[in-house]
Write an enzyme that holds these catalytic residues in place. Structure first.
Site, PDB file in Angstrom:
ATOM      1  N   VAL A  47       0.760  -1.113  -0.109  1.00 11.37           N
ATOM      2  CA  VAL A  47       0.007   0.114   0.046  1.00 11.37           C
ATOM      3  C   VAL A  47       0.868   1.007  -0.006  1.00 11.37           C
ATOM      4  O   VAL A  47       0.326   2.176   0.137  1.00 11.37           O
ATOM      5  CB  VAL A  47      -0.982   0.104   1.388  1.00 11.37           C
ATOM      6  CG1 VAL A  47      -2.030  -0.975   1.055  1.00 11.37           C
ATOM      7  CG2 VAL A  47      -0.212  -0.073   2.432  1.00 11.37           C
ATOM      8  N   ASP A  48       2.216   1.039  -0.035  1.00  8.86           N
ATOM      9  CA  ASP A  48       3.006   2.316  -0.063  1.00  8.86           C
ATOM     10  C   ASP A  48       3.668   2.274  -1.644  1.00  8.86           C
ATOM     11  O   ASP A  48       3.103   1.729  -2.524  1.00  8.86           O
ATOM     12  CB  ASP A  48       3.927   2.019   0.934  1.00  8.86           C
ATOM     13  CG  ASP A  48       4.925   0.664   0.774  1.00  8.86           C
ATOM     14  OD1 ASP A  48       4.893   0.230  -0.450  1.00  8.86           O
ATOM     15  OD2 ASP A  48       5.736   0.493   1.752  1.00  8.86           O
ATOM     16  N   ASP A  49       4.588   3.206  -1.646  1.00  8.13           N
ATOM     17  CA  ASP A  49       5.225   3.394  -3.016  1.00  8.13           C
ATOM     18  C   ASP A  49       6.265   2.411  -3.518  1.00  8.13           C
ATOM     19  O   ASP A  49       7.264   2.568  -4.014  1.00  8.13           O
ATOM     20  CB  ASP A  49       5.618   4.968  -3.047  1.00  8.13           C
ATOM     21  CG  ASP A  49       4.578   5.686  -3.128  1.00  8.13           C
ATOM     22  OD1 ASP A  49       3.555   5.573  -3.551  1.00  8.13           O
ATOM     23  OD2 ASP A  49       4.759   6.942  -2.632  1.00  8.13           O
TER      24      ASP A  49
END
Ligand code: 6R9
Length: 720
Positions: free
Chosen positions: A589-591
């Protein structure tokens, strides 16, 4: 966090809620009758363990698991110290088995296990197994790139080789605590080098041999190694890769930046490249074969504290600079050995093959340390899994009678695709490449690196494993050191695509065990969710294999992992739990993008693109890819006056290959006259992701954009 919320998807449709007291009854369904009842009762695909398998398994039932799990979370000190006592300790740890603070509000994040205990992981991998009578057992079967090229080492022989290198390192000034960079392909010399460092207390930092020289420079500058160990070249499939040239360029660059490396120990891999053809710097380079075999095969062990560093491994994060994940000795040793034993139901007669490269964490914990600590026979494969044809893996399985086969979903998907193609081409037998080999030896299959979708799971289970072998879908990370969630083969029914339940000591599931009040699927505000839910996967308490810091950057360690949800370690993954308590990972859910199981930060790729003189701005997102899982999709805004051309596209891709490595090359460059930005200048990646995956009717609200018009421009240019 809002960006994460946008990215979080629930891939599983959750239906009715089942009371959790029914759960354990369902999970005990291992007889045929129970299985049928269970199947009828369930609305999804479910695979019941084979009774014969369960009976011989280390953990034969869900009840047994619960009993062990309960102990591990209620009395972690007792549970883990009992296991740790099975290893060799020169001196036992102090009264406190562990201490921890994972709550940033309470001060410095701190994790320690078995502090004060003196041990050595190399001794436990080799000497201890030899002392218990396994000296003549094969430790490593090495399979070269070319079929027919192979070799093997017994535990005795492996110890001799490790000691020789350890002595050479010592003679050349490498001491306890010094770091050593290892830039090697999957030769036997790679695990040998790791073990040799561990034997003398040096901290190894393996750099995956697919990384470019610039990436190597970054790592050299960060950990300042005493020496670099490499080889001249490697063959992978039909390609020859000149590794020495890459190292030469990196050493030149790092010396310009102030870090000179005085010794580059180079293994001559003459099958890939002759010694004479290798560029050489006399005062710095030394051939491994000229010096290491001359050294003594006896090397005293350096006893280290359980909390002394064992290795550094760089991994991608959401900023451009890779993170030096630091693991220490004692806890990592106990954790990798235990997870290996239970997740694969390891028995001394097993032959184990993990297809990962030692350049990644999987190769550290489950090619080298975990299996060797258990005295296992490990297959190390140098080549490419589809060379000379897509049947190679199954040839290797039959050749060595592999019983435990651990791989990544990306490989499963590519072999599945090739299997299908073969069927059309030859129309001989179902999945020709697979079925031309017996695979009869296989007992347990494993998957790691990314979520495995139910379709690939089914193919892996039904075709590769002949519907006979349980699949351990292991969820974990470079940071966790070892498995955190995984099925235990034979212990409970499997749902294709679910990592099922937490490993011992992973304290968080309130829904499964009402007495454990440490749930850790949290919503965006950090509120713990119970029962059927979907949210962010967090961990509330430490486990022995946890990383201890980011090398030289405690602050980044604390802000990256412990500040999003105070009181927890945040994994960066989304996760949902279904009505039966099974867990389903939904991706990062992060980059961070997961390409073929390799973690790549969008920021790293963006910085590599903007280094190109004609690139003004770049934004990178991950999109779904049939084989790779995700691929890199880059939006690029050129500088004023530059037009799109095929040559420019190629040179942009080349820029990423040179700055990071070929595995990070963008699949698609999308021409972007402008990027969708908020009024405060933030790029709205949510919109870019939708455009990249052509979900154009799901763009959502674009009214907050500084210039909503750019979205139309991007859509127009989508297929150009
Ligand atoms: C071991 C490894 C970690 C990230 C992790 C997650 C993804 C790994 C997974 C999985 C779903 C699994 N991941 N195993 N996702 N199911 N069984 O891969 O370490 O390279 O650090 O990557 O990989 O997203 O956060 P690492």
């Amino acid at each position: 966090l809002p960006a994460m919320v946008n990215n979080l998807t629930t891939t599983h449709h959750l239906k009715s809620t089942l009371p959790y007291n029914k759960l354990s009854k369902k999970l005990k369904a291992v007889t045929l009758q129970e299985a049928i009842a269970f199947k009828n009762d369930d609305d999804g695909d479910i695979v019941i363990p084979n009774q014969e398998f369960s009976q011989q398994a280390h953990v034969p039932s869900f009840e047994k698991y619960l009993e062990m799990y309960k102990r591990s979370v209620e009395d972690p000190a007792g549970f883990w110290s009992e296991i740790a006592s099975e290893f060799y300790w020169k001196k036992k740890w102090g009264d406190q088995v562990y201490s921890e603070n994972l709550d940033i509000r309470k001060g410095k994040i701190n994790i320690e296990w078995f502090k004060g205990g003196m041990t050595n992981i190399c001794y436990n991998c080799l000497d201890k197994n030899i002392d218990s009578g396994n000296g003549e057992k094969i430790a490593i079967h090495w399979e070269g790139n070319e079929p027919g090229l192979d070799g093997s080492l017994t535990y005795n022989q492996l110890l001799d080789r490790v000691c020789q290198l350890a002595n050479y390192l010592k003679e050349n000034g490498v001491k306890k605590g010094d770091s050593v960079i290892i830039y090697l392909p999957m030769l036997m010399e790679l695990p040998i080098a790791m073990l040799a460092c561990a034997r003398i207390g040096a901290v190894h930092s393996v750099v995956f041999a697919g990384f470019s020289s610039e990436s190597l420079v970054q790592r050299i500058m960060d950990c300042k190694p005493k020496i670099v160990i490499t080889c001249n070249a490697v063959r992978r499939g039909t390609k020859v890769i000149n590794l020495k040239d890459i190292v030469d360029a990196a050493l030149l660059e790092s010396s310009k930046e102030g870090t000179s490396i005085g010794l580059c120990l180079t293994y001559a891999n003459e099958l890939a490249m002759k010694k004479e053809a290798t560029k050489w710097q006399k005062e710095r380079d030394v051939w491994w074969q000229d010096v290491v075999p001359e050294c003594s095969t006896k090397c005293d062990v350096e006893w280290v504290d359980a909390e002394d560093p064992l290795f550094l491994l760089y991994t991608s994060g959401s900023t451009g600079k890779p993170k030096g994940v630091l693991h220490t000795t004692g806890g990592y040793m106990v954790y990798t050995a235990t997870t290996f034993k239970y997740a694969f139901d390891y028995k001394p007669s097993d032959i184990y093959w993990c297809t990962a490269d030692c350049g990644w964490i999987t190769g550290h914990s489950y090619v080298s340390y975990g299996p060797l600590l258990n005295g296992a026979t490990v297959v190390v494969f140098e080549g490419a899994p589809n060379y000379p044809d897509p049947g190679r893996c199954w040839d290797i399985v039959d050749k060595y009678k592999v019983t435990l086969f651990y791989t990544a979903p990306t490989l499963v998907r590519s072999l599945m695709r090739d299997g299908n193609e073969a069927r059309i081409l030859f129309d001989l037998s179902f999945f020709f490449y697979v079925t031309r080999r017996s695979r009869k030896s296989l007992r347990v299959l494993g998957s790691v690196g990314e979520p495995i979708n139910p379709k690939s799971w089914r193919w892996f289970y039904d075709v590769v494993g002949d519907s006979r072998c349980p699949i351990s879908d292991t969820w974990w990370q470079t940071e966790t050191g070892g498995f955190m969630m995984t099925p235990l083969p034979g212990a409970w029914p499997q749902k294709p695509g679910s990592t099922t339940f937490p490993f011992f000591g992973f304290r968080y599931i309130s829904c499964l065990l009402s007495y454990v009040k440490c749930p850790a699927i949290v919503d965006e505000k950090g509120k713990e969710l119970e029962g059927e839910c979907s949210g962010y996967l967090c961990i509330k308490h430490s486990w022995p294999g946890a990383f201890r810091t980011l090398y030289g950057d405690q602050e980044r360690y604390e802000t990256t992992y412990f500040s999003a949800f105070p009181g927890y370690y945040f994994s960066g993954d989304g996760c949902s739990r279904d009505k039966d308590g099974y867990h389903w990972l939904t991706g990062r859910v992060d980059d961070v993008i997961n390409v073929s199981g390799h973690r790549i930060g969008t920021a790293e790729v963006e910085s590599a693109l903007v280094l190109h003189p004609q690139c003004a701005e770049a934004a990178v997102v991950g999109v779904e890819h049939e084989v790779k899982g995700q691929c890199i999709y880059a939006f690029v805004t050129p500088i004023e006056g530059v037009e799109y051309s095929e040559d420019l596209r190629k040179s942009l891709v080349l820029s990423v290959r040179t700055h990071i490595g070929a595995f990070a090359a963008p699949e698609k460059i999308h021409w972007a006259p402008g990027l969708p930005k908020t009024r405060s200048g933030k790029i709205m990646r949510r919109i870019l992701r939708k455009i990249a995956s052509r979900q154009l009717d799901e763009l959502g609200d674009t009214s907050t954009l500084a210039d909503p018009h750019v979205v139309d421009q991007l859509i127009d240019l989508a297929d150009k």
